[in-house]
Write an enzyme that holds these catalytic residues in place. Structure first.
Site, PDB file in Angstrom:
ATOM      1  N   HIS A 273     -10.319  91.938   6.178  1.00 34.15           N
ATOM      2  CA  HIS A 273     -10.166  93.173   6.933  1.00 34.15           C
ATOM      3  C   HIS A 273     -10.466  93.918   7.562  1.00 34.15           C
ATOM      4  CE1 HIS A 273      -9.173  96.046   3.236  1.00 34.15           C
ATOM      5  NE2 HIS A 273      -9.694  96.703   3.962  1.00 34.15           N
TER       6      HIS A 273
ATOM      7  N   ASP B 214      -9.223  88.691   0.821  1.00 35.53           N
ATOM      8  CA  ASP B 214      -9.852  89.372   1.805  1.00 35.53           C
ATOM      9  C   ASP B 214     -11.512  89.625   1.504  1.00 35.53           C
ATOM     10  OD1 ASP B 214      -9.286  90.836   3.612  1.00 35.53           O
ATOM     11  OD2 ASP B 214      -8.877  93.187   2.140  1.00 35.53           O
TER      12      ASP B 214
ATOM     13  N   SER C 123     -13.543 100.760   1.597  1.00 31.57           N
ATOM     14  CA  SER C 123     -12.920  98.782   1.583  1.00 31.57           C
ATOM     15  C   SER C 123     -14.490  97.687   1.856  1.00 31.57           C
ATOM     16  CB  SER C 123     -11.585  98.371   2.498  1.00 31.57           C
ATOM     17  OG  SER C 123     -10.588  99.183   2.345  1.00 31.57           O
TER      18      SER C 123
END
Length: 477
Positions: free
Chosen positions: A93, A124, A193
């Protein structure tokens, strides 16, 4: 008949029993020097603090040069260099649908990077290869599989809010290997992230991927990382040239503010591409409510479109319970006595990655006259190769509850696939109670015990023999 390794812990608090109990809890104990040769210089607490600081500094110095900032235009995040020639591990992402990204190294150099692969099954993860044939770059060491333990120190390095090389410290709060989740309270904010979650040996044990927020995008102490097992499988596919080049992990990673839900009410929702996504690729919607200590509540999720899955997490304590099919027909239900005053989060989730559809979610308070059973803990799990191994060679899982002195708890361990064995251990690693079979004709286990003190207790889910493995259900009330 008691398990030999548990019996030794509970009855032999000499050298043997203590060593076994510490081995069970995964504690490392330094060898004690002779009292005649040791002269304390500082108080123990001060020495422990200095040691912790030394570890923090060493982890940061070792790994921060290998943590990069990634700018994909529509998104940004962090990544870890895993080869000295510029292969970077990050989140899918973070790179989104971009085929190229800008990468800034810790030393300030900037490169163009090509997105060379995504993990399959909506996990992910993505890989980026730097252009320009760089060599000699610093790298992150990846920890072995199954090396992370609940309660161990956890460190995160990333670029939250554009602040390069930010370092945060916490613990591993929970591990759910079946759903590909590591939960940590190390602060993981937007921009973290794709960055590494590290152990005290400066090894990558997970890739940070999602958080829970109360609005504005800030962390509230609940973050998730993708475990090493998924990471190693993905990197193997990248190196073999078999990784997919199509992203499959659409969706946000916990940056949406939870919706408010009031006790004794029902809301409707829909899981899909507008929902948040857990590291295993499953969609979820988050809800929040104010709870009181001792309050008994029931949460139920019903759907005709998907296999409902519920997770309940507390903001202030270590409560984390989940359920799959307790309401029947692939519907989910949780009943729990809340341990503290504060905010609680409900995750209306699906069992499998990518499941979409409508659902209803109800939150009801169970009064003293309710026929419902309120649980402190309600778990489903599986004993399988890769789990912890006891000294007698049997597999075991650990679960945790917060208890009060004088509180009576009933613990049920049920399985149709193996002969269960059950124990509860206090914070000093002493076995409070244990049980093998409910009766001669029932190989499920049950404990009814009064807790001797307030604190965290570990529940051991074990098989009686080395061949025992399979699915189980654990209920604590």
């Amino acid at each position: 008949m008691p398990q030999a390794w548990l019996r030794l812990i509970s009855t032999s608090f000499g050298m043997t029993g203590t060593a076994l109990s510490l081995a069970l809890m995964g504690t490392v104990v330094p060898q004690l020097a002779s009292a005649e040769t040791v002269k304390p210089i500082r108080p123990t607490a001060t020495l422990a603090q200095i040691q912790d600081e030394d570890i923090n500094i060493q982890v940061y110095r070792s790994v921060s040069p290998a943590v990069v900032a990634i700018d994909a235009g529509d998104g940004a995040g962090s990544g870890s260099l895993v080869t000295s020639t510029g292969l970077i591990l990050t989140n899918a992402h973070v790179v989104g649908s971009s085929s190229t990204v800008r990468v800034r190294l810790a030393d300030g150099r900037e490169f163009t990077g090509d997105v060379v692969g995504y993990a399959s099954d909506r996990v992910d993860l993505a890989a980026v290869q730097l252009r320009g044939n760089p060599t000699g770059l610093p790298t992150v060491q990846i920890a072995p599989q199954n090396s992370v333990q609940v309660g161990q120190r956890a460190f995160a390095i990333g670029n939250p809010f554009g602040l390069d090389g930010t370092f945060t410290v916490g613990i591993v709060s929970r591990i759910d290997p079946e759903r590909g989740l590591i939960q940590t309270d190390a602060a993981i904010n937007p921009g973290n992230s794709g960055g590494p979650l590290l152990d005290r040996n400066a090894r990558l044990v997970g890739v940070n991927t999602s958080i829970f927020t109360t609005g504005g995008g800030g962390n509230i102490g609940i973050g998730f990382a993708i475990p090493v097992t998924e990471v190693q499988q993905f990197l193997t596919a990248v190196r073999n040239g078999t990784a997919t080049t199509t992203a499959s992990a659409a969706g946000s990673r916990g940056t949406r503010e939870p919706q408010s839900i009031q006790p004794n009410s029902t809301v409707t929702g829909q899981l899909g591409r507008d929902s948040d996504v857990l590291p295993d690729g499953s969609y979820f919607d988050a809800y929040a409510f104010e709870g009181r200590r001792g309050q008994k509540v029931a949460v139920e999720m019903l759907s005709q479109d998907l296999d409902a899955y519920l997770i309940l997490i507390s903001e202030e304590s270590e409560l984390y319970i989940q359920d799959d099919d307790s309401a029947g027909d692939y519907n989910a239900r949780l009943e729990v006595t809340l341990p503290e005053d504060g905010v609680y989060f409900i995750l209306a989730n699906s069992y499998a990655e990518g499941e979409e559809g409508r659902y209803s979610l109800s939150l009801n308070e169970l009064g003293s006259g309710s026929q419902g059973q309120a649980y402190l803990l309600q778990e489903t799990g599986r004993l399988a190769p890769g789990d912890d191994i006891a000294p007698d060679g049997t597999l075991f899982d650990r679960h945790f509850i917060q208890g009060r002195a004088g509180q009576t708890v009933t613990i049920d361990l049920q399985s149709q696939e193996f002969d269960t064995y059950l124990a509860i251990v206090d914070e000093s690693d002493r076995v409070v109670a244990e049980n093998d079979d409910i009766s001669e004709t029932n190989t499920n286990s049950q404990l009814v015990t009064t807790l001797p003190s307030s604190g965290r207790y570990t529940i051991i889910v074990n098989g009686f023999s080395v061949n025992d493995q399979g699915n189980y259900r654990l209920l604590v009330r």
